[in-house]
Design a protein around this motif. Structure first.
Motif, PDB file in Angstrom:
ATOM      1  N   ARG A 163     -21.736 -14.391 -98.307  1.00 34.25           N
ATOM      2  CA  ARG A 163     -22.494 -15.585 -98.709  1.00 34.25           C
ATOM      3  C   ARG A 163     -22.465 -15.751-100.232  1.00 34.25           C
ATOM      4  O   ARG A 163     -22.238 -14.801-100.973  1.00 34.25           O
ATOM      5  CB  ARG A 163     -23.925 -15.511 -98.219  1.00 34.25           C
ATOM      6  CG  ARG A 163     -24.769 -14.428 -98.851  1.00 34.25           C
ATOM      7  CD  ARG A 163     -26.240 -14.722 -98.587  1.00 34.25           C
ATOM      8  NE  ARG A 163     -26.635 -14.305 -97.258  1.00 34.25           N
ATOM      9  CZ  ARG A 163     -27.366 -13.192 -97.022  1.00 34.25           C
ATOM     10  NH1 ARG A 163     -27.753 -12.445 -98.011  1.00 34.25           N
ATOM     11  NH2 ARG A 163     -27.694 -12.862 -95.802  1.00 34.25           N
ATOM     12  N   SER A 212     -24.280 -16.379-103.742  1.00 29.18           N
ATOM     13  CA  SER A 212     -25.583 -15.836-104.138  1.00 29.18           C
ATOM     14  C   SER A 212     -25.826 -15.974-105.638  1.00 29.18           C
ATOM     15  O   SER A 212     -24.888 -16.104-106.423  1.00 29.18           O
ATOM     16  CB  SER A 212     -25.670 -14.361-103.759  1.00 29.18           C
ATOM     17  OG  SER A 212     -24.726 -13.645-104.510  1.00 29.18           O
ATOM     18  N   GLN A 231     -29.252 -15.132-102.212  1.00 30.90           N
ATOM     19  CA  GLN A 231     -29.105 -16.434-101.575  1.00 30.90           C
ATOM     20  C   GLN A 231     -28.414 -17.403-102.532  1.00 30.90           C
ATOM     21  O   GLN A 231     -28.506 -17.234-103.743  1.00 30.90           O
ATOM     22  CB  GLN A 231     -30.486 -16.994-101.222  1.00 30.90           C
ATOM     23  CG  GLN A 231     -31.226 -16.214-100.152  1.00 30.90           C
ATOM     24  CD  GLN A 231     -30.545 -16.301 -98.799  1.00 30.90           C
ATOM     25  OE1 GLN A 231     -29.958 -17.335 -98.453  1.00 30.90           O
ATOM     26  NE2 GLN A 231     -30.585 -15.212 -98.031  1.00 30.90           N
TER      27      GLN A 231
END
Lengths: 291, 251
Positions: free
Chosen positions: A143, A145, A237
């Motif tokens: 992901r 981030s 995130q």
């Protein structure tokens, strides 16, 4: 030819010298004006375009869905602050230490390799550094981030800061170091507490230029931090940032978003300007007092 | 009584030999002047006495330098410890940048871990008084050291060196960057300091050597040509080379 001070040769020579002097002085003035005008034009135009949307909600609210009027860039402002701070936290000490090594300890092949690499790295387009972090961090994490974004910004900062530090420390005359050694101080203390300390305010100015530079980076963040329409503080995130948010809004077909992009651009310029101003005030060359 | 004894000292810069078998001894509480033309090895010599010579890339030294009975050129001797006992003042005044007058004087102590304000203040005052600078700077201790005049900066550097209380002080052409008045002040200082400390001074100024020193050593091309009482060296030198140099035939 005789050099009669009143002869034609000398008089002609004098006139030519005067003319050359005037020519180059005017060139200097013009160049300076162009630089100042360019800055003024950028600042003025961004202010003009950005001011309509540059209001309190811009700083305090999140983006609204398309069609709804209003909304702001709180997510992007927080994201930029997080990534620039964390990137600085990694990049600044790393860069300064590398610079100290190059100036104070680095001799021979290894040091020149490091120096060459730093030069190369600082001329590598930042988008490639973004791709690099994409491969080593984004892919394994599966992901985008804030962490990857920060690391990218740090990598962009390191070579610049290292070279600035090295150049500034090299300006410290060697007899200052010898004076420290002659007091019976170990070399590391001389380096840290006398040499580095003496150039500290200049180095901080250089560091802040690098920090200001990376706070406007867009392309490498597209690969690493991506974007996020929501406010979030987690490092693992995806996170928004001012430049990426500006990019997203600027290429959108919605007038309201375009206006906000201009306001974002204005905020970014103010941010960079403030960083410069604050460091100049805080780290003005001062002398620690007796008490 | 000799505080510092040098036996068969050799020094190199890479392959180039800068000092050749120097043998010399320094009496305590005396001023010894080292004279000789540029490049003769005087500076290299005193930089061997506090092991600063080896800090230059490619430089090395061998031989015996016995400081208060201890050979400082045997393996395992920490040069940092030696330099606390052998202070040094340089050719150009070099106060530490961005440090105040006060912080400059106490730099040696503070960076060695002595942080007690009362101690530092006492040492600063004592050292500045020894360096004959106290009256001029007592109201500007917080100003940058670099804001003083050249002559004051040099006395500040002397105070800084004295603050760590070394028994020996090396001075490498300490007045060559100063005006005559500042030079005279430093010379007076040298004469008054020898009550406390042993001084070894390199100088290009022969009048200065004659004025301040008890003993004089004449160096030429890395060799010690002659060493003796200053009055003898300047009036009846034994070596022809010494005489030629002193009378200005070369150098």
């Amino acid at each position: 030819m005789s050099l009669n001070p009143l002869g034609d040769f000398t008089r002609l020579h004098y006139k030519r010298r005067k003319a050359t002097n005037i020519l180059f002085c005017s060139l200097m003035v013009v160049s300076t004006l162009i630089v100042v005008l360019a800055l003024g034009a950028v600042f003025g135009y961004v202010l003009y375009k950005g001011l309509p949307a540059f209001n309190w909600p811009f700083f305090t609210s999140l983006p609204k869905p398309v069609g709804e009027v209003g909304g702001g860039m709180l997510n992007a402002i927080v994201g930029s602050l997080i990534m620039v701070s964390l990137g600085g936290l990694i990049g600044v000490p790393w860069g300064i230490l590398t610079g100290v090594y190059l100036s104070e300890y680095g001799r021979g092949k290894f040091a020149s390799t490091v120096r060459f690499s730093a030069n190369m790295l600082s001329s590598v387009p930042s988008i490639i550094l973004g791709l690099f972090v994409y491969v080593i961090l984004v892919k394994p994490m599966h992901r985008f981030s804030a962490l990857s974004g920060s690391l990218t910004l740090a990598i962009i900062m390191i070579p610049t800061i290292a070279r600035i530090t090295e150049e500034l420390l090299k300006l410290v005359p060697n007899h200052i170091r010898e004076a420290g050694l002659a007091l019976g101080l170990p070399r590391w203390k001389v380096t840290l507490r006398i040499v580095l300390r003496g150039s500290f305010s200049a180095i901080i100015t250089g560091v802040m230029l690098a920090v200001a530079r990376v706070s406007g980076e867009t392309a490498p963040l597209l690969f690493t931090a991506l974007n996020n329409q929501f406010l979030q503080f987690r490092l693992d995130q995806p996170i928004s940032s001012l430049p990426v948010q500006i990019y997203t809004y600027a290429i959108s077909p919605f007038d309201d978003w375009n206006r906000q992009a201009w306001a974002g651009a204005y905020a970014l310029i103010v941010f960079v300007f403030l960083i410069n101003l604050i460091t100049r005030v805080i780290f003005k060359p001062t002398v620690k007092g007796l008490n | 009584m000799s505080i510092l004894k040098v036996n068969n000292l050799n020094a190199w810069f890479g392959e180039h030999r800068a000092l050749n078998n120097i043998k010399l001894s320094f009496d305590s509480n005396k001023v010894t002047a080292l004279i000789g033309p540029s490049g003769c090895g005087k500076s290299t010599f005193i930089r061997c006495l506090n092991r600063l010579h080896e800090e230059t890339p490619g430089a090395s030294a061998s031989g015996q330098v016995i400081l208060q009975g201890e050979n400082i050129y045997v393996a395992g001797v920490d040069p940092v410890r030696i330099r606390r006992k052998v202070g040094m003042v340089f050719q150009k005044p070099n106060p530490f940048p961005a440090l105040s007058v006060f912080d400059n004087v106490v730099a040696g102590l503070r960076l060695a871990g002595i942080g007690r304000k009362s101690i530092l203040r006492d040492v600063a005052e004592k050292s500045l008084k020894l360096a004959a600078l106290w009256d001029e700077v007592k109201d500007k201790l917080n100003q940058p050291g670099t804001s003083l005049s050249g002559g004051q900066q040099q006395r500040l550097c002397i105070a800084r060196a004295l603050a760590v209380e070394p028994p020996v002080l090396l001075m490498d052409e300490p007045t060559s960057a100063l005006d005559p008045i500042s030079t005279a002040k430093i010379e007076e200082l040298v004469l008054s300091l020898k009550k406390e400390i042993t001084i070894i001074i390199v100088t290009h100024n022969m009048q200065q050597a004659a004025r301040v020193s008890d003993k004089t050593a004449f160096f030429l091309l890395g060799e010690l040509i002659e060493f003796g009482d200053t009055s003898q060296i300047f009036t009846v030198p034994k070596e022809k080379k010494t005489e030629e140099y002193i009378t200005g035939k070369f150098g």
